[in-house]
Design a protein around this motif. Structure first.
Motif, PDB file in Angstrom:
ATOM      1  N   LYS A 143      88.654   5.692  16.846  1.00 36.60           N
ATOM      2  CA  LYS A 143      89.368   4.466  16.458  1.00 36.60           C
ATOM      3  C   LYS A 143      88.517   3.545  15.580  1.00 36.60           C
ATOM      4  N   GLU A 144      87.218   3.490  15.867  1.00 33.26           N
ATOM      5  CA  GLU A 144      86.328   2.605  15.093  1.00 33.26           C
ATOM      6  C   GLU A 144      86.193   3.063  13.639  1.00 33.26           C
ATOM      7  N   ARG A 145      86.013   4.376  13.430  1.00 29.04           N
ATOM      8  CA  ARG A 145      85.938   4.913  12.066  1.00 29.04           C
ATOM      9  C   ARG A 145      87.286   4.697  11.363  1.00 29.04           C
ATOM     10  N   LEU A 146      88.353   4.911  12.102  1.00 28.31           N
ATOM     11  CA  LEU A 146      89.702   4.762  11.539  1.00 28.31           C
ATOM     12  C   LEU A 146      89.938   3.341  11.026  1.00 28.31           C
ATOM     13  N   ILE A 147      89.558   2.355  11.828  1.00 27.75           N
ATOM     14  CA  ILE A 147      89.771   0.958  11.434  1.00 27.75           C
ATOM     15  C   ILE A 147      88.912   0.613  10.210  1.00 27.75           C
ATOM     16  N   ILE A 177      83.077  -2.418  19.965  1.00 31.41           N
ATOM     17  CA  ILE A 177      82.717  -3.253  18.811  1.00 31.41           C
ATOM     18  C   ILE A 177      81.342  -2.889  18.238  1.00 31.41           C
ATOM     19  N   SER A 178      80.377  -2.492  19.088  1.00 29.70           N
ATOM     20  CA  SER A 178      79.055  -2.149  18.543  1.00 29.70           C
ATOM     21  C   SER A 178      79.150  -0.902  17.662  1.00 29.70           C
ATOM     22  N   VAL A 179      79.989   0.069  18.065  1.00 29.35           N
ATOM     23  CA  VAL A 179      80.207   1.273  17.235  1.00 29.35           C
ATOM     24  C   VAL A 179      80.924   0.879  15.940  1.00 29.35           C
ATOM     25  N   LEU A 180      81.916  -0.010  16.068  1.00 30.49           N
ATOM     26  CA  LEU A 180      82.654  -0.488  14.885  1.00 30.49           C
ATOM     27  C   LEU A 180      81.688  -1.096  13.862  1.00 30.49           C
ATOM     28  N   VAL A 199      86.846 -12.828  14.055  1.00 30.55           N
ATOM     29  CA  VAL A 199      87.453 -14.089  14.508  1.00 30.55           C
ATOM     30  C   VAL A 199      88.237 -13.958  15.805  1.00 30.55           C
ATOM     31  N   TRP A 200      88.669 -12.710  16.106  1.00 34.17           N
ATOM     32  CA  TRP A 200      89.490 -12.490  17.314  1.00 34.17           C
ATOM     33  C   TRP A 200      88.656 -12.126  18.529  1.00 34.17           C
ATOM     34  N   LEU A 201      87.375 -11.911  18.323  1.00 33.33           N
ATOM     35  CA  LEU A 201      86.550 -11.384  19.423  1.00 33.33           C
ATOM     36  C   LEU A 201      85.782 -12.500  20.151  1.00 33.33           C
TER      37      LEU A 201
END
Length: 201
Positions: A143-147, A177-180, A199-201
């Motif tokens: 999911k992180e790579r995808l985003i 989030i750290s992977v993102l 901003v959302w985190l």
């Protein structure tokens, strides 16, 4: 080579290649083009697309066809968003990340519609994972790579799909989030991640 031997060789090749075999594979086994053509006319082989054959007379589902024709590809962009449940509507075509050195002619087909994203070989494996869809195994980006890719290729997406993807990721309890952030540096979208997601985190 008699017909039984030919059919036995074809059956073994089909078993090995998920039910779809390239013409080159058949010729390597000593089955020439005339023999292949005759088998197609007799209904013992079906041409899936130019240079690809199957012995499954009942055909394939769209999912099975993509899995068999593109085992080296990764689900990306809208197809991956849909597979993860981030998009509710099934995309019109299959978005697949592929090695940029792969032959472009592979993707020229009317059905299923394939939208290739040509990728550097080292970038192709970043965040690589697998997913099971309707009994078929696919490569997919996590999911992180995808985003990060959605941020990188925002201009290639519809505004609604992009917005839905970002909101779905923010709401996902499994996000990392750290992977993102690591991927964002690698994919050169760190500023976009910080302004759109930070901003959302």
């Amino acid at each position: 080579m008699n017909i039984q031997q030919v059919q036995s060789l074809i059956a073994e090749a089909m078993e090995k290649h998920n039910g779809i075999v390239k013409k080159e594979e058949l010729t390597k086994l000593g089955i020439d083009y005339r023999r292949i053509d005759a088998l197609v006319k007799e209904g013992k082989l079906s041409r899936v697309r130019n240079g690809y054959y199957t012995d499954r007379v009942d055909g394939f589902s769209e999912v099975e066809l993509v899995a068999a024709l593109f085992p080296d590809a990764m689900l990306c962009m809208e197809s991956a968003l849909y597979a993860y449940g981030y998009l509710k509507e099934k995309p019109y075509g299959w978005t697949l990340a592929v090695d940029k050195n792969t032959s472009k002619s592979r993707f020229k087909m009317d059905y299923p519609r394939i939208i290739p994203f040509y990728t550097e070989p080292e970038a192709l494996v970043l965040g690589a994972s697998t997913i099971e869809l309707q009994g078929c195994s696919f490569g997919i980006y996590d999911k992180e790579r995808l985003i990060c890719d959605c941020l990188k290729y925002e201009s290639k997406m519809s505004h609604d799909d992009f917005k839905t993807a970002i909101q779905a990721y923010i709401a996902d309890p499994d996000k990392d989030i750290s992977v993102l952030m690591d991927y964002a540096r690698e994919r050169k979208v760190l500023k976009k991640v910080q302004s759109l997601i930070g901003v959302w985190l």
